[in-house]
Design an enzyme around this catalytic site. Structure first.
Site, mmCIF file in Angstrom:
data_model
loop_
_atom_site.group_PDB
_atom_site.id
_atom_site.type_symbol
_atom_site.label_atom_id
_atom_site.label_comp_id
_atom_site.label_asym_id
_atom_site.label_seq_id
_atom_site.Cartn_x
_atom_site.Cartn_y
_atom_site.Cartn_z
ATOM 1 N N MET A 48 0.954 -1.223 -0.071
ATOM 2 C CA MET A 48 -0.017 0.035 0.067
ATOM 3 C C MET A 48 0.786 1.427 -0.117
ATOM 4 S SD MET A 48 -3.576 -0.883 1.938
ATOM 5 C CE MET A 48 -2.734 -0.673 3.618
ATOM 6 N N GLU A 53 12.027 -0.402 5.014
ATOM 7 C CA GLU A 53 13.130 -1.285 4.569
ATOM 8 C C GLU A 53 12.395 -2.961 4.397
ATOM 9 O OE1 GLU A 53 15.973 -1.447 3.392
ATOM 10 O OE2 GLU A 53 16.540 -3.547 3.860
ATOM 11 N N GLY A 54 11.447 -2.915 5.335
ATOM 12 C CA GLY A 54 10.632 -4.265 5.285
ATOM 13 C C GLY A 54 10.264 -4.713 3.815
ATOM 14 N N HIS A 55 9.534 -3.660 2.972
ATOM 15 C CA HIS A 55 9.202 -3.794 1.658
ATOM 16 C C HIS A 55 10.486 -3.959 0.829
ATOM 17 C CE1 HIS A 55 5.753 -1.151 3.197
ATOM 18 N NE2 HIS A 55 5.163 -2.336 2.424
ATOM 19 N N GLN A 79 -10.089 -2.666 2.714
ATOM 20 C CA GLN A 79 -9.637 -3.355 3.665
ATOM 21 C C GLN A 79 -9.757 -2.465 5.058
ATOM 22 O OE1 GLN A 79 -5.853 -3.992 1.485
ATOM 23 N NE2 GLN A 79 -5.060 -3.859 3.653
ATOM 24 N N ASP A 168 2.691 -9.500 8.979
ATOM 25 C CA ASP A 168 1.138 -9.682 8.975
ATOM 26 C C ASP A 168 0.817 -11.133 8.827
ATOM 27 O OD1 ASP A 168 0.638 -6.792 8.460
ATOM 28 O OD2 ASP A 168 1.959 -7.073 6.772
ATOM 29 N N SER A 203 6.687 -0.832 9.888
ATOM 30 C CA SER A 203 5.690 -0.656 9.384
ATOM 31 C C SER A 203 5.290 0.735 9.283
ATOM 32 C CB SER A 203 4.414 -0.875 10.751
ATOM 33 O OG SER A 203 3.177 -0.448 10.530
ATOM 34 N N SER A 204 4.447 1.000 7.999
ATOM 35 C CA SER A 204 4.154 2.360 7.533
ATOM 36 C C SER A 204 3.502 3.127 8.728
ATOM 37 C CB SER A 204 3.321 2.022 6.426
ATOM 38 O OG SER A 204 3.943 1.500 5.326
#
Ligand code: PAF
Length: 300
Positions: A48, A53-55, A79, A168, A203-204
């Site tokens: 989204m 860094e996770g992405h 969602q 998630d 997390s964003s």
């Protein structure tokens, strides 16, 4: 697992020299069909946006084993619940493009909501049992939106595999169930959670935290480590471990627990005793910001 092929000069021009942005879903699907005709393998990272860094690690994971990497950026309205943060969900397309390019993205699929959900749209994907517990209690329509948009994105991007982050956990379990139940022709790959130096899962939504909330938010990771260490030390009764986790979180005055749970790693059914392995999952509010995290617990 499928192996990525070496790119040959005869790749039909489907690998762009520069990262390309595609907004139209028909154009994306036509391109994906062309890529598949050339026998190249598509790795897909649905997001989204407001990348971190996770992405980045998901894109690099996709890059390692795919010929073509597609990243989607779409803040999916279905969602979000009516009182949730759809309107203020953080966005920064210029920064996202940089991170995506650096990590090795070939195409960003960046559709508009009216393209994904036309005025006539009326079909939803509902995964039943596994969406009712945990996050499904406080977000009753959330996973229906996730399953629906992922189905649409998979049908448009036609990936051989799609990459999700373990942070998630329930989302990953739902998507895996859906892919299996509906015989979808792709593989779901889950990569480890990427954390800040003090353990907070990236997390964003971390951007919503005040400095004091951010400081106290390390209690999520700490309580998961507490659970992991208790299991390592031989505790297997979930009630005792959960009590210790809750007590640890409650020491932080700004934290308010939504749920803390020890569950089966596949079905997410609550466990009383950990036999070989389990997953500890939690959701905790700091003000209006709801953070989630999880950790696999293994009996030694
Ligand atoms: O994890 C997310 O960012 C979203 O839930 C996803 C998978 C992109 C669907 O909108």
């Amino acid at each position: 697992m499928r192996q990525s092929r070496k790119l040959s000069p005869r790749n039909g021009g489907v690998k762009p020299k520069e990262m390309r942005i595609i907004s139209d879903s028909s154009e994306m699907q036509t391109l994906a069909n062309r890529i598949r005709e050339t026998d190249l393998l598509i790795g897909f990272v649905p997001t989204m946006g407001y990348l971190h860094e996770g992405h980045g690690s998901l894109i690099r994971g996709a890059r390692q084993q795919s010929d073509i990497v597609v990243l989607s950026i779409f803040v999916n309205p279905t969602q979000f619940g009516p009182a949730e943060d759809l309107d203020k969900y953080p966005r920064d397309m210029e920064r996202d493009k940089e991170i995506a390019r650096e990590a090795g993205t070939d195409y960003i699929f960046y559709p508009e909501a009216r393209d994904i959900y036309t005025s006539e749209f009326q079909t939803y994907v509902n995964v039943e049992k596994i969406t009712k517990s945990h996050c499904g209690v406080s977000r009753p329509t959330h996973f229906r939106g996730v399953a629906t948009v992922c189905t649409k994105l998979f049908n448009i991007v036609l990936p051989h595999w799609a990459f999700f982050g373990q942070k998630d956990y329930q989302q990953c379990a739902v998507i895996r169930r859906m892919v299996k139940d509906l015989n979808m022709n792709l593989e779901i790959i889950v990569l480890p959670t990427v954390r800040e130096a003090d353990g907070l899962a990236m997390s964003s939504r971390n951007v919503y935290l005040t400095p004091e909330e951010r400081k106290q938010a390390t209690c999520l990771y700490e309580s998961l480590q507490l659970a992991k260490n208790m299991v390592r030390a031989g505790r297997t009764d979930a009630r005792t471990i959960l009590m210790a986790m809750r007590e640890h979180i409650k020491r932080k005055p700004l934290a308010s627990i939504d749920y803390v749970s020890i569950a089966d790693t596949d079905t997410l059914q609550e466990l009383e005793t950990i036999r070989t392995e389990a997953v500890a999952l939690l959701a905790v509010y700091f003000g209006k910001t709801r953070l989630i995290d999880n950790e696999i617990l293994r009996v030694m």
